[in-house]
Design a protein around this motif. Structure first.
Motif: not given
Lengths: 354, 303
Positions: A13, A16-17, A201
């Motif tokens: 994760y 992914d971030q 973001r």
């Protein structure tokens, strides 16, 4: 071929971030940081630091701030010069009235003062939209122009109303050479660019963008418009206030009451529009472009061997500037950021046709 | 009391002059949705061209009429150039980009006009009498002092509004203009050529700028600061509403009167010079109660 995410698998994760998920982006940013921090200091001349690099970094910060407000939250503001002025005068007053404070801390206090003013003048945005709001922010611009030239307390009762700043010294280290000033500005710009990238973001940034795209719809899906708009005003004016303090202390050194007039607001807005709304790298490119353009136009006649009077050069300069602005807007209304995006898409395949 | 009325009338007449500039903004915003920041630059450009042409043509039989005609022709050419070079390539772009483009036009016109015609202060004298008039001597003691040029400006502005109203309401082109203002796409689909309408509207705005330039120019002299009266007209706009001709007039009157009264009665307490921002604050205050201006259209959003 050179800009492809193929084969870069995300296995956690965390990956992914990541802030720059594509490896080429990371390399690209690193190269730019390397150029900014290592290559430019080695090759640039004193003139380049003073006339180009320092103003570009500071105006880049201001454009970053305005981009948050206009590009991400969709609230058009013509009061950038006013926020810069508030930051500059607040930093000056903190430094002169509390001399034991660290100058960098004073810059932050200047930014915070601008934040307060920004929230105050962001309140009308809850009622007013679009160009009505843009014109309403001019109220702040003219009010600060007036206040800083007429109210003596702000300028510490200097008779002419112009201000000469104290030297910037942090823990005994004086930022007195162009190189040191440049390093200071670039460091601050890099930190704030990172902060901005992360804010936009995240949850707040998404709330801003939803408000920009359609405020009624955003309100219906549960975004509080007051919170979204005022936080955009707050963050934006904090950035711009710090840019103003830097502009005053690092670039100008001493300034007249009208150093932060409406033309400053317009040129920062130009940077944001030409660079690309809603793009951080675009704003920086716009800042570089708008700062360099008048310099180049100014040098052009003498470089080509013409002898013309300074008044005529000035008029030709604004004429060509205006024409180029129209040209760029007509050719690419979405700004440099869009060109950059097109270039990246082309680089995916190049040099192969498919 | 006589003094108060004098200040009030002076303010109202200054307001009429602001309305003249604001009118140009409103015309263009109505017809093309462009917030035209170049209106002030157009005022300067028209006035500069006019005053310099009078100087050049002063040996001919009718210098003022001739240069007026040439200036009008130039404003038509300018309108066509704007349509061809700015509006057409940028059709369907967001309003903010178009606004920045008009800012580019403003820079260009400021530079171009002063490159072409020089940047000195030129006096413009087309025979407007300047003696002050005494009015209402029977009503107040000492009467009310009014500059006759302001009076003429008011009459001219009034005439201009009447002419524009007739043009919009009674002529074929005017009806087409209103149709475009209402809905671009619907207007285009029934065969109204948008490009032609834009040229017309920019021409009309150019002519309004010329009238404003002549009046302001004979009052203050033709100089660069004429370009900055656009900034004075902006609060008039947001007060009156971007889409309303009537709003531009009423807004101008309110701003003009408020500005002068505040400068006289409020100014001394805060250090003077408040007319720089008072108009904006007044307009901002009004906006908090009517966000679309006094006469602007209420937009209903659908999700």
């Amino acid at each position: 071929m050179f800009y492809r995410e193929t084969g870069q698998f995300k296995t956690s994760y965390q990956a992914d971030q990541a802030i720059f998920p594509i490896r080429q982006d990371r390399i690209f940013i690193l190269i730019w940081l390397l150029i900014g921090f290592a290559v430019i200091p080695l090759v640039a001349s004193e003139y380049a630091f003073r006339a180009i690099l320092i103003p570009v970094t500071i105006m880049g910060l201001a454009a970053l701030g305005l981009n948050i407000l206009v590009g991400y939250c969709g609230q058009v503001s013509l009061g950038t010069g006013a926020f810069m002025a508030v930051g500059a005068y607040a930093a000056y007053n903190f430094m002169i009235r509390v001399p034991e404070l660290n100058p960098l801390f004073c810059f932050v206090l200047g930014g915070l003062t601008a934040t307060g003013v920004g929230i105050l003048f962001g309140i009308p945005s809850l009622r007013i939209k679009g160009f009505y709001l843009a014109v309403a922010t001019l109220a702040l611009q003219f009010f600060t122009d007036w206040a800083f030239s007429r109210i003596g307390w702000f300028t510490n009762y200097t008779p002419s109303g112009s201000i000469a700043v104290q030297p910037v010294e942090v823990f005994g280290f004086a930022f007195n050479t162009p190189l040191r000033k440049y390093f200071l500005c670039l460091t601050i710009l890099s930190i704030f660019a990172l902060v901005a990238k992360n804010i936009v973001r995240g949850r707040i940034g998404r709330a801003w963008m939803a408000t920009r795209d359609m405020d009624v719809a955003a309100e219906i899906i549960g975004i509080r418009p007051m919170y979204a708009k005022l936080s955009a005003f707050a963050v934006s004016s904090f950035f711009i206030g710090i840019a103003g303090a830097l502009w005053a202390y690092i670039y100008l050194g001493s300034w007249e009451p009208l150093a932060f007039d409406i033309n400053v607001s317009f040129s920062v807005l130009f940077m944001v529009i030409i660079g690309g709304l809603g793009s951080i790298v675009g704003g920086l490119m716009g800042a570089a472009f708008i700062t360099l353009l008048p310099l180049m136009l100014n040098q052009l006649p003498s470089a080509m061997g013409f002898e013309i009077s300074t008044a005529l050069i000035k008029h030709l300069e604004i004429m060509i500037f205006g024409a180029l602005i129209i040209f760029f807007l007509a050719v690419e209304p979405l700004g440099f950021a869009r060109l950059w995006q097109i270039a990246k898409e082309k680089l995916r395949l190049w040099p192969f046709p498919h | 009391m006589g003094f108060f009325v004098e200040v009030l009338i002076g303010g109202l007449m200054a307001g009429v002059l602001y309305s003249l500039v604001a009118l140009g903004f409103v015309l263009i915003f109505k017809a093309s949705g462009v917030f035209n920041f170049a209106q002030g630059a157009m005022v300067l450009f028209a006035a500069l061209t006019f005053v310099r042409l009078i100087d050049i043509l002063k040996d001919t039989f009718a210098p003022i009429m001739l240069s007026l005609l040439i200036t009008i022709a130039l404003m038509v050419v300018l309108a066509m150039a704007v349509e061809r070079l700015v509006l057409r390539p940028m059709v369907n772009q967001p309003g903010i980009s178009l606004f920045m483009a008009t800012l580019g036009i403003a820079y260009f016109l400021d530079g171009f006009g002063q490159t072409l015609w020089g940047s000195d202060i030129y006096t413009l004298d087309i025979g407007i009498p300047k003696e002050p008039l005494m009015l209402l001597e029977t009503v107040f003691e000492g009467g009310v002092l009014v500059a006759s040029e302001d009076l003429i400006a008011t009459v001219v502005a009034g005439l201009l509004v009447v002419v524009l109203a007739i043009f919009f309401q009674r002529t074929r082109v005017g009806r087409a203009l209103r149709a475009v203002a209402d809905d671009h796409q619907a207007a285009q689909s029934i065969g109204i050529p948008l490009n032609y309408i834009w040229v017309v509207v920019w021409t009309v705005a150019g002519l309004v700028a010329l009238v404003a330039g002549i009046i302001w120019g004979s009052k203050l002299g033709v100089q660069f600061s004429l370009s900055l009266i656009a900034l004075k007209a902006l609060p008039v706009l947001i007060l009156g509403g971007f889409e309303s001709v009537l709003g531009a007039i009423i807004g101008g009157l309110i701003i003009g009167a408020g500005e002068k009264l505040s400068e006289i009665y409020l100014g001394p307490y805060v250090g003077g010079g408040i007319e720089y921002w008072f108009a904006y604050m007044l307009a901002l205050f009004f906006l908090l109660f009517r966000p679309q201006g006094l006469f602007g259209e209420v937009h209903i959003d659908r999700v």
